[in-house]
Design an enzyme around this catalytic site. Structure first.
Site, short mmCIF file in Angstrom:
data_model
loop_
_atom_site.label_atom_id
_atom_site.label_comp_id
_atom_site.label_asym_id
_atom_site.label_seq_id
_atom_site.Cartn_x
_atom_site.Cartn_y
_atom_site.Cartn_z
N CYS A 134 2.54 -2.03 15.94
CA CYS A 134 2.40 -1.80 14.50
C CYS A 134 1.68 -2.96 13.81
O CYS A 134 2.08 -4.11 13.94
CB CYS A 134 3.79 -1.59 13.89
SG CYS A 134 3.77 -1.40 12.10
N CYS A 170 6.82 -6.70 7.28
CA CYS A 170 8.01 -6.19 7.98
C CYS A 170 8.44 -7.23 9.00
O CYS A 170 7.60 -7.85 9.66
CB CYS A 170 7.69 -4.87 8.68
SG CYS A 170 9.15 -4.14 9.46
N GLU A 215 0.81 -1.21 0.00
CA GLU A 215 0.00 0.00 0.00
C GLU A 215 0.85 1.26 0.00
O GLU A 215 1.95 1.28 0.55
CB GLU A 215 -0.90 0.01 1.24
CG GLU A 215 -2.00 -1.04 1.14
CD GLU A 215 -2.70 -1.32 2.46
OE1 GLU A 215 -3.85 -1.77 2.41
OE2 GLU A 215 -2.13 -1.11 3.54
N CYS A 238 7.63 -4.65 15.74
CA CYS A 238 7.27 -3.65 16.76
C CYS A 238 5.85 -3.94 17.25
O CYS A 238 4.96 -4.22 16.46
CB CYS A 238 7.35 -2.25 16.17
SG CYS A 238 8.97 -1.87 15.50
N CYS A 293 -0.52 5.98 10.17
CA CYS A 293 0.75 5.35 10.52
C CYS A 293 0.53 4.02 11.21
O CYS A 293 -0.24 3.93 12.16
CB CYS A 293 1.51 6.22 11.51
SG CYS A 293 2.09 7.72 10.82
N CYS A 306 3.30 8.51 0.82
CA CYS A 306 3.94 7.64 1.81
C CYS A 306 4.04 6.26 1.15
O CYS A 306 3.01 5.63 0.88
CB CYS A 306 3.06 7.62 3.06
SG CYS A 306 3.59 6.46 4.30
N1 SAH Z 1 9.73 0.88 9.46
C1 SAH Z 1 9.89 2.27 9.45
C2 SAH Z 1 8.91 3.01 8.56
C3 SAH Z 1 7.51 2.49 8.55
S1 SAH Z 1 6.61 2.65 10.06
C4 SAH Z 1 9.86 2.83 10.87
O1 SAH Z 1 9.54 2.10 11.79
O2 SAH Z 1 10.18 4.00 11.01
C5 SAH Z 1 6.13 4.34 9.97
C6 SAH Z 1 5.82 5.02 11.29
O3 SAH Z 1 4.59 4.54 11.81
C7 SAH Z 1 6.86 4.78 12.37
O4 SAH Z 1 7.28 6.00 12.91
C8 SAH Z 1 6.11 3.98 13.42
O5 SAH Z 1 6.63 4.20 14.69
C9 SAH Z 1 4.70 4.48 13.22
N2 SAH Z 1 3.64 3.60 13.72
C10 SAH Z 1 3.61 2.25 13.67
N3 SAH Z 1 2.46 1.78 14.24
C11 SAH Z 1 1.76 2.87 14.65
C12 SAH Z 1 0.50 3.06 15.29
N4 SAH Z 1 -0.28 2.02 15.58
N5 SAH Z 1 0.11 4.31 15.58
C13 SAH Z 1 0.88 5.38 15.23
N6 SAH Z 1 2.06 5.27 14.62
C14 SAH Z 1 2.51 4.04 14.32
FE1 SF4 Z 2 8.27 -2.47 10.82
FE2 SF4 Z 2 6.11 -1.30 11.81
FE3 SF4 Z 2 8.33 -1.47 13.29
FE4 SF4 Z 2 8.27 0.21 11.16
S1 SF4 Z 2 7.05 0.36 13.02
S2 SF4 Z 2 9.90 -1.26 11.74
S3 SF4 Z 2 6.95 -1.00 9.77
S4 SF4 Z 2 7.09 -3.21 12.57
#
Ligand code: SAH
Ligand code: SF4
Length: 348
Positions: A120, A113, A93, A117, A335, A106
């Site tokens: 996420c 991934c 996406e 995390c 995000c 974006c």
């Molecule tokens: N993997 C990279 C880029 C993709 S994630 C990274 O982690 O930076 C993009 C952003 O979304 C990151 O800053 C992450 O911390 C944020 N993010 C992930 N899950 C989220 C959520 N549930 N609510 C708000 N931000 C979130």
């Molecule tokens: Fe991967 Fe989501 Fe962590 Fe970014 S925030 S590194 S997309 S698991």
């Protein structure tokens, strides 16, 4: 028979050396790239600036493939979520976010991934595979051609699905194609790579290419960061911050630290004070992102007062701390809400 390589995965230098073996002049490589990225050629037959016989030889050596734009959803706030199908049937996406004068794209760098995390949704779905340069750049070429906002999209953030620095070579190659004059000609000042904190690759990126860097910080100390983001066990904060200090940011440009605010987890004023101490001496700004909830998420968005109090602590310590409005929450485009699953659910 092995499949012909996709010419959209190749760099200028790779095409140059390939056509040298065909006895062709170097400058023809630039012509080919211009046909692809400026002329939007989808077949070699369309490259009429090249001799017929040369086009036929290229056709025998390469294929030309781009992701297919499958679906475009529009949120109440105007944010658009685009779903792309890749050649092997996987989906990724991109999100188009409206701004005052232009749009921000974006884009994704991996299908899924592997970083895991805990907050996420992309991370929850696990890792499928790295995207190729053609699939990263292809999100831009397709949205530029097939959405009304495309031509007015100036900013590119690699904050979609995946961890860009875990797909380092393809991401660097994609940035070169996005920014070069024989490619899409985007300004490198308008491109941001967002990372969860792969310290060695941050150092390498800083040496190799000039783009904006955003680091997903999300916690004020190693203990909590390691619980939320497993990568922190490999590259804890001292190592990550040392890499950030080494990252060259020309002129007045600043590093960005992203900080998801999660109720009762990392949103206390004392946590903000700790963040302020941690980032001392770095030329940086903070993006505060209230946690975006998704079905089954374990965390909660803090109350507005808690968010303001956290922001105020940072402002009082002279940090630029921007509260990032969430875009496209109603279509799971915000995000951390991208899953590449829209096709499966909508087609039914
Ligand atoms: N993997 C990279 C880029 C993709 S994630 C990274 O982690 O930076 C993009 C952003 O979304 C990151 O800053 C992450 O911390 C944020 N993010 C992930 N899950 C989220 C959520 N549930 N609510 C708000 N931000 C979130
Ligand atoms: Fe991967 Fe989501 Fe962590 Fe970014 S925030 S590194 S997309 S698991």
């Amino acid at each position: 028979m092995t499949e012909r390589p996709n010419i959209r995965d190749l760099s200028l230098e790779e095409i140059e050396s390939c056509i040298a073996t065909l006895g062709k002049e170097r400058y023809r490589a630039r012509q080919i790239l211009k046909c692809l990225y400026q002329g939007n050629a989808t077949s070699f037959a369309e490259m009429t600036t090249l001799a017929r016989e040369f086009r036929d030889r290229l056709e025998g050596l390469f294929r030309i493939a781009e992701p297919r734009l499958e679906r475009c959803l529009t949120a109440a706030d105007g944010t658009k979520k685009l779903l792309f199908a890749l050649e092997d049937g996987l989906t990724v996406e991109s999100v188009l976010i409206p701004g005052k004068n232009h749009w921000t794209a974006c884009i994704s760098t991996q299908a899924g991934c592997a970083m895991g995390c805990r907050f996420c949704l992309t991370g929850r779905g696990g890792f499928k595979r790295n995207l190729r340069p053609s699939e990263i750049v292809g999100q831009m070429t397709m949205l530029r051609r097939h959405t009304p906002e495309g031509p007015n999209t100036k900013n590119i953030v690699m904050m979609g699905m995946g961890e860009p620095l875990a797909n380092y070579d393809a991401v660097v190659q994609a940035i070169r194609l996005l920014t070069s004059d024989h490619g899409l000609g985007h300004s490198n000042r308008k491109i941001t790579v967002s990372t969860c904190g792969l310290a060695p690759q941050i150092v390498q990126l800083g040496k190799e290419i000039c783009v904006n860097l955003a680091i997903s910080l999300n916690a004020p100390d190693d203990k909590r960061r390691s619980e939320l983001m497993p990568i922190n066990r490999t590259y804890p904060l001292p190592e990550l911050l040392a890499a950030c200090h080494s990252y060259p940011m020309p002129g007045r440009r600043m590093l960005t630290f992203e900080y998801i605010l999660m109720a009762g987890i990392n949103d206390a004023p004392a946590d903000a004070e700790q963040v302020a101490r941690l980032l001392k001496g770095l030329h940086c700004k903070l993006n505060l992102i209230p946690f975006n909830e998704f079905p089954g998420s374990a965390f909660r968005t803090p109350a507005p007062e808690a968010i303001s109090a956290f922001q105020q602590v940072l402002l009082d310590r002279n940090y630029t701390a921007i509260l990032r409005a969430s875009h496209g929450r109603d279509i799971l485009a915000a995000c951390g809400q991208l899953s590449g699953a829209a096709a499966a659910t909508e087609k039914r």
